[in-house]
Design a protein around this motif. Structure first.
Motif, PDB file in Angstrom:
ATOM      1  N   TYR A 118       1.915  -2.776   9.472  1.00  0.00           N
ATOM      2  CA  TYR A 118       3.105  -1.941   9.622  1.00  0.00           C
ATOM      3  C   TYR A 118       4.345  -2.705   9.164  1.00  0.00           C
ATOM      4  CZ  TYR A 118       6.411   1.333  11.646  1.00  0.00           C
ATOM      5  OH  TYR A 118       7.421   2.241  11.807  1.00  0.00           O
ATOM      6  N   ASN A 119       4.452  -3.953   9.608  1.00  0.00           N
ATOM      7  CA  ASN A 119       5.578  -4.798   9.202  1.00  0.00           C
ATOM      8  C   ASN A 119       5.580  -5.006   7.703  1.00  0.00           C
ATOM      9  OD1 ASN A 119       6.742  -5.134  11.659  1.00  0.00           O
ATOM     10  ND2 ASN A 119       5.564  -6.983  12.154  1.00  0.00           N
ATOM     11  N   ALA A 120       4.373  -5.249   7.157  1.00  0.00           N
ATOM     12  CA  ALA A 120       4.274  -5.472   5.724  1.00  0.00           C
ATOM     13  C   ALA A 120       4.723  -4.228   4.972  1.00  0.00           C
ATOM     14  CB  ALA A 120       2.834  -5.829   5.356  1.00  0.00           C
ATOM     15  N   ALA A 121       4.324  -3.052   5.477  1.00  0.00           N
ATOM     16  CA  ALA A 121       4.686  -1.802   4.816  1.00  0.00           C
ATOM     17  C   ALA A 121       6.197  -1.624   4.822  1.00  0.00           C
ATOM     18  CB  ALA A 121       3.990  -0.634   5.509  1.00  0.00           C
ATOM     19  N   SER A 122       6.835  -1.908   5.963  1.00  0.00           N
ATOM     20  CA  SER A 122       8.295  -1.744   5.988  1.00  0.00           C
ATOM     21  C   SER A 122       8.948  -2.746   5.053  1.00  0.00           C
ATOM     22  CB  SER A 122       8.864  -1.899   7.396  1.00  0.00           C
ATOM     23  OG  SER A 122       7.879  -2.132   8.325  1.00  0.00           O
ATOM     24  N   ALA A 123       8.416  -3.953   4.999  1.00  0.00           N
ATOM     25  CA  ALA A 123       8.991  -4.956   4.098  1.00  0.00           C
ATOM     26  C   ALA A 123       8.867  -4.498   2.654  1.00  0.00           C
ATOM     27  CB  ALA A 123       8.276  -6.297   4.289  1.00  0.00           C
ATOM     28  N   ILE A 124       7.693  -3.944   2.327  1.00  0.00           N
ATOM     29  CA  ILE A 124       7.472  -3.492   0.943  1.00  0.00           C
ATOM     30  C   ILE A 124       8.436  -2.364   0.603  1.00  0.00           C
ATOM     31  CG2 ILE A 124       5.813  -2.309  -0.568  1.00  0.00           C
ATOM     32  CD1 ILE A 124       3.614  -3.843   1.080  1.00  0.00           C
ATOM     33  N   ARG A 125       8.608  -1.422   1.533  1.00  0.00           N
ATOM     34  CA  ARG A 125       9.484  -0.269   1.262  1.00  0.00           C
ATOM     35  C   ARG A 125      10.936  -0.684   1.127  1.00  0.00           C
ATOM     36  NH1 ARG A 125       8.532   4.342   5.412  1.00  0.00           N
ATOM     37  NH2 ARG A 125       8.642   2.499   6.725  1.00  0.00           N
ATOM     38  N   SER A 126      11.325  -1.705   1.903  1.00  0.00           N
ATOM     39  CA  SER A 126      12.737  -2.094   1.901  1.00  0.00           C
ATOM     40  C   SER A 126      13.126  -2.771   0.600  1.00  0.00           C
ATOM     41  CB  SER A 126      13.028  -3.027   3.087  1.00  0.00           C
ATOM     42  OG  SER A 126      12.332  -4.238   2.896  1.00  0.00           O
ATOM     43  N   VAL A 127      12.162  -3.371  -0.082  1.00  0.00           N
ATOM     44  CA  VAL A 127      12.474  -3.999  -1.356  1.00  0.00           C
ATOM     45  C   VAL A 127      12.171  -3.001  -2.460  1.00  0.00           C
ATOM     46  CG1 VAL A 127      12.109  -6.021  -2.822  1.00  0.00           C
ATOM     47  CG2 VAL A 127      11.757  -6.177  -0.363  1.00  0.00           C
ATOM     48  N   ALA A 128      13.178  -2.250  -2.826  1.00  0.00           N
ATOM     49  CA  ALA A 128      12.974  -1.257  -3.872  1.00  0.00           C
ATOM     50  C   ALA A 128      12.801  -1.978  -5.194  1.00  0.00           C
ATOM     51  CB  ALA A 128      14.148  -0.294  -3.926  1.00  0.00           C
ATOM     52  N   GLY A 129      11.990  -1.413  -6.033  1.00  0.00           N
ATOM     53  CA  GLY A 129      11.811  -1.993  -7.353  1.00  0.00           C
ATOM     54  C   GLY A 129      10.932  -3.206  -7.358  1.00  0.00           C
ATOM     55  N   LEU A 130      10.254  -3.431  -6.223  1.00  0.00           N
ATOM     56  CA  LEU A 130       9.285  -4.523  -6.198  1.00  0.00           C
ATOM     57  C   LEU A 130       8.140  -4.149  -7.130  1.00  0.00           C
ATOM     58  CD1 LEU A 130       8.760  -7.138  -4.232  1.00  0.00           C
ATOM     59  CD2 LEU A 130       7.004  -5.654  -3.309  1.00  0.00           C
ATOM     60  N   GLU A 131       7.531  -5.127  -7.693  1.00  0.00           N
ATOM     61  CA  GLU A 131       6.412  -4.884  -8.600  1.00  0.00           C
ATOM     62  C   GLU A 131       5.450  -3.884  -7.949  1.00  0.00           C
ATOM     63  OE1 GLU A 131       2.618  -7.212 -10.474  1.00  0.00           O
ATOM     64  OE2 GLU A 131       4.015  -8.308  -9.219  1.00  0.00           O
ATOM     65  N   PRO A 132       5.282  -2.735  -8.571  1.00  0.00           N
ATOM     66  CA  PRO A 132       4.582  -1.662  -7.876  1.00  0.00           C
ATOM     67  C   PRO A 132       3.068  -1.832  -7.829  1.00  0.00           C
ATOM     68  CG  PRO A 132       5.191  -0.966 -10.083  1.00  0.00           C
ATOM     69  CD  PRO A 132       5.666  -2.366  -9.939  1.00  0.00           C
ATOM     70  N   LYS A 133       2.582  -2.894  -8.438  1.00  0.00           N
ATOM     71  CA  LYS A 133       1.129  -3.032  -8.470  1.00  0.00           C
ATOM     72  C   LYS A 133       0.581  -3.654  -7.194  1.00  0.00           C
ATOM     73  CE  LYS A 133      -0.892  -3.103 -12.898  1.00  0.00           C
ATOM     74  NZ  LYS A 133      -1.592  -3.874 -13.912  1.00  0.00           N
ATOM     75  N   PHE A 134      -0.624  -3.243  -6.839  1.00  0.00           N
ATOM     76  CA  PHE A 134      -1.363  -3.844  -5.719  1.00  0.00           C
ATOM     77  C   PHE A 134      -0.591  -3.843  -4.410  1.00  0.00           C
ATOM     78  CE2 PHE A 134      -3.005  -6.004  -9.578  1.00  0.00           C
ATOM     79  CZ  PHE A 134      -4.246  -5.378  -9.569  1.00  0.00           C
ATOM     80  N   LEU A 135       0.074  -2.719  -4.139  1.00  0.00           N
ATOM     81  CA  LEU A 135       0.832  -2.634  -2.889  1.00  0.00           C
ATOM     82  C   LEU A 135      -0.081  -2.712  -1.671  1.00  0.00           C
ATOM     83  CD1 LEU A 135       3.582  -0.001  -3.651  1.00  0.00           C
ATOM     84  CD2 LEU A 135       3.758  -2.477  -3.506  1.00  0.00           C
ATOM     85  N   PHE A 136      -1.260  -2.104  -1.799  1.00  0.00           N
ATOM     86  CA  PHE A 136      -2.160  -2.093  -0.648  1.00  0.00           C
ATOM     87  C   PHE A 136      -2.659  -3.495  -0.292  1.00  0.00           C
ATOM     88  CE2 PHE A 136      -2.037   2.366  -1.117  1.00  0.00           C
ATOM     89  CZ  PHE A 136      -2.369   2.869   0.122  1.00  0.00           C
ATOM     90  N   LEU A 137      -2.831  -4.314  -1.320  1.00  0.00           N
ATOM     91  CA  LEU A 137      -3.255  -5.677  -1.036  1.00  0.00           C
ATOM     92  C   LEU A 137      -2.149  -6.443  -0.322  1.00  0.00           C
ATOM     93  CD1 LEU A 137      -5.178  -6.581  -4.293  1.00  0.00           C
ATOM     94  CD2 LEU A 137      -6.028  -5.602  -2.172  1.00  0.00           C
ATOM     95  N   LYS A 138      -0.907  -6.057  -0.625  1.00  0.00           N
ATOM     96  CA  LYS A 138       0.212  -6.738   0.023  1.00  0.00           C
ATOM     97  C   LYS A 138       0.258  -6.452   1.524  1.00  0.00           C
ATOM     98  CE  LYS A 138       3.218  -7.872  -3.725  1.00  0.00           C
ATOM     99  NZ  LYS A 138       2.391  -7.425  -4.876  1.00  0.00           N
TER     100      LYS A 138
END
Lengths: 318, 326
Positions: free
Chosen positions: B52-72
């Motif tokens: 959950y924390n990782a998901a919020s971190a990923i969402r908060s950084v817009a324009g992050l490399e969109p590949k392999f989000l699930f692995l992140k």
């Protein structure tokens, strides 16, 4: 004439770290027999049983159980032989029924047949009402009966019990002995290892006396008594008076080995056979007035105590 | 003469008779035990929290490399807390040890061993059945956790995972089960060796602590001793680094950590030392295809599996030699 042996060992030996636990044992047990392995703790009873089941490798010698060598065909032997170890254990968190179901599965019994056998076995030992209670709530006696139910699941030809009545209260022990007699009645062969003599005496057809890994004596209780004590019957004679005089007469009766004068009206007669008619006749002919006459077999306790006492004496003299 | 003897003592019948009965019973025990319930709750909460924390971190950084989000979801850490794989590194050994530390000694203590072995099965089936049941249980737990993380990802990120991401996660699942397998085999070995379950549990935890805390330190000093840097030539530095890596890889946790890196960061191209000339012509930052990443972890995975088999074999030999009577 001679029935087929179900268990046969020849020169069976087990050495544990240089210590001889079982020493060239020759044992023959026939179909339908109740055989008692008797002996003090550490005389090699349990080791013998484990070798019969293929759970311990013999150092040397031959074994055959239900026609198979347990070293080479342990699965065939174990499929037909039920074993109730001393302090039989069950999974405490599982119910009685679940424990038996595990046994049934390990024996490869199909599910429907297993349900039928479990129900039958639990009814048989009187545990049907607690079938779905966890075994950790069971008393010692209940566990022991569950042990019987457990071996009945595989419908065994031979049942081996190690100290089955140890730690049971007299009532449970008596019930347990009845159960053993019932199993014998079904034609199953039973091997009973114990040091509780009067119980062994109550159910066993033949007894083997174990001592330091060797079978020291074997036979029916009567035969053992003759061998060890030199007599097989106690006859108690009660007369009106003159016991010392009558003792002289009784002593001359064939078969009588010893006469003890207890008091003026009581005689204790030791004999090689049941001599009650002869004793009665002798007493009456000598003019004595017979009040009571009864016979008692020597208990295994006497034989055992006498035997081990004399053996101990011999070894001390060596 | 020896042949005759061998023939005479050869056992007849399959050593796996009754294996599935043992597996079924042991798995039922594992899945219904309080001990496993606590650990399952622990790992589920960890998974949900970190993902959950990782998901919020990923969402908060817009324009992050969109590949392999699930692995992140597995790897992004919300400092100061470790990432989910960071937690796995020590939760997996804990679960594995909990599954096996009382496997055999408890049978002794409950006096069930003689009764069970007097059924028409070999000892092989009992021990292997217990081990398999442990592996299956781990597989079941981790599968559930992986699904939980992916479900959370779909909900939080709003996109489905790609086939490649699922493939990488599945490989990670296999590696995680065998990482657990090593520790389970250690615990099983101790459960055969020590009659007291508490001793077996402590011994297993001691081995685990040794490899996760002390071994990195010891391997560093060992590397300095084995390949000392006298003058400071590149060869000397390289030799020492090679020794260090080789020694560190004796620890299962190191192997697992490298597997995690290779699988979850597709851009990682090597797990060993890379010299500049080896990178000539490589396009840095480009992700490797799954097959290449798998090739990269292949030695690590086989290492873990080999260690599992070796330890299990040891436990097996010890168990075969043990006397049934307590």
């Amino acid at each position: 004439m001679s029935p087929t042996p179900v268990i046969e060992t020849r020169g069976l030996t087990k050495v544990y770290n240089g210590l001889v636990a079982v020493d060239h044992l020759d044992l023959t047990i026939h179909e339908g027999e109740v055989y008692g392995l008797l002996g003090p703790n550490g005389s090699g009873k349990t080791t013998t049983i484990l070798m019969l089941l293929g759970l311990t490798e013999p150092t040397e010698g031959e074994v055959q159980v239900v026609g198979w060598d347990p070293r080479r065909y342990p699965l065939r032997v174990k499929a037909q032989v039920g074993y109730i170890p001393d302090q039989v254990g069950f999974y405490g968190d599982l119910t009685a029924w679940e424990n038996l179901m595990y046994t049934a599965k390990l024996n490869g019994i199909p599910r429907k047949e297993a349900y039928r056998r479990i129900e039958e076995a639990l009814n048989r030992v009187g545990l049907q009402d607690v079938a779905h209670r966890p075994v950790r709530t069971f008393s010692r006696g209940m566990r022991q009966r569950l042990g019987v139910a457990d071996v009945l699941i595989k419908n065994p030809r031979v049942i081996i019990m190690d100290e089955p009545t140890q730690g049971l209260d007299p009532e449970s022990a008596r019930e347990f002995l009845d159960l053993i007699r019932e199993l014998k009645g079904e034609g199953r062969t039973i091997l009973l290892a114990s040091h509780l003599l009067h119980q062994v005496q109550a159910v066993c057809d033949r007894v083997g006396l174990f001592r330091r890994g060797k079978k020291a004596l074997e036979g029916t209780v009567e035969e053992l008594a003759l061998q060890v004590l030199g007599m097989s019957h106690y006859v108690h004679v009660e007369v009106e008076k003159d016991a010392p005089r009558l003792a002289q007469v009784v002593r001359r009766v064939p078969g009588v080995t010893d006469v003890e004068i207890h008091d003026d009206c009581t005689l204790w007669v030791k004999s090689r056979k049941d001599v009650r008619p002869e004793v009665a006749k002798a007493v009456v002919q000598a003019g004595g007035r017979l009040l009571r006459l009864d016979v008692e077999l020597p208990s295994l306790d006497d034989i055992y105590a006498h035997y081990f006492k004399s053996e101990a004496g011999e070894t001390e003299n060596e | 003469m020896t042949m005759v003897r061998a023939m005479r003592t050869q056992r007849e019948g399959s050593p796996w008779t009754g294996l599935w009965a043992v597996v079924a019973k042991e798995m039922a025990d594992h899945l219904s035990s309080t001990r496993m319930f606590i650990l399952e709750m622990l790992i589920a909460l960890t998974a949900v929290g970190t993902a959950y924390n990782a998901a919020s971190a990923i969402r908060s950084v817009a324009g992050l490399e969109p590949k392999f989000l699930f692995l992140k979801l597995f790897t992004v850490a919300d400092e100061p807390f470790p990432s989910f794989v960071g937690f796995l590194g020590f939760l997996v050994p804990l679960i594995a040890i909990a599954l096996a530390f009382d496997a055999v000694n408890n049978e002794f203590n409950q006096h069930t061993l003689a009764r069970v072995l007097s059924q028409p099965i070999y000892r092989d089936a009992l021990l292997f059945g217990k081990f398999l049941a442990g592996l299956f249980t781990q597989f079941l737990i981790y599968s559930a956790i992986w699904l939980l993380v992916f479900g959370l990802g779909v909900w939080q990120l709003g996109i489905p995972p790609t086939g490649e991401e699922v493939g990488r996660a599945l490989w990670l699942l296999v590696a995680t089960v065998f990482y657990g397998g090593v520790w389970m085999a250690v615990a099983l070995l101790f459960s055969v060796r020590f009659r007291q379950p508490a001793t077996a549990a402590l011994a297993s935890i001691a081995v685990w602590l040794f490899f996760s805390i002390f071994w990195p330190m010891i391997s560093t000093s060992l590397a300095t001793i084995l390949a000392p840097i006298r003058i400071g030539t590149p060869e000397e530095i390289l030799a020492q680094a090679r020794w260090l890596l080789a020694l560190r890889r004796l620890a299962p946790s190191q192997l697992y950590a490298e597997i995690v890196v290779a699988l979850l960061r597709p851009e990682v191209r090597s797990l060993g030392l890379v010299l500049p000339f080896q990178l000539e012509g490589a396009i840095l930052g480009q992700p490797l295809p799954l097959s290449q990443s798998v090739l990269l972890i292949w030695p690590h995975l086989t290492g873990l599996i080999a260690a599992t088999i070796l330890l299990f074999a040891l436990a097996y030999i010890l168990f075969q030699r043990q006397e049934v009577r307590a």
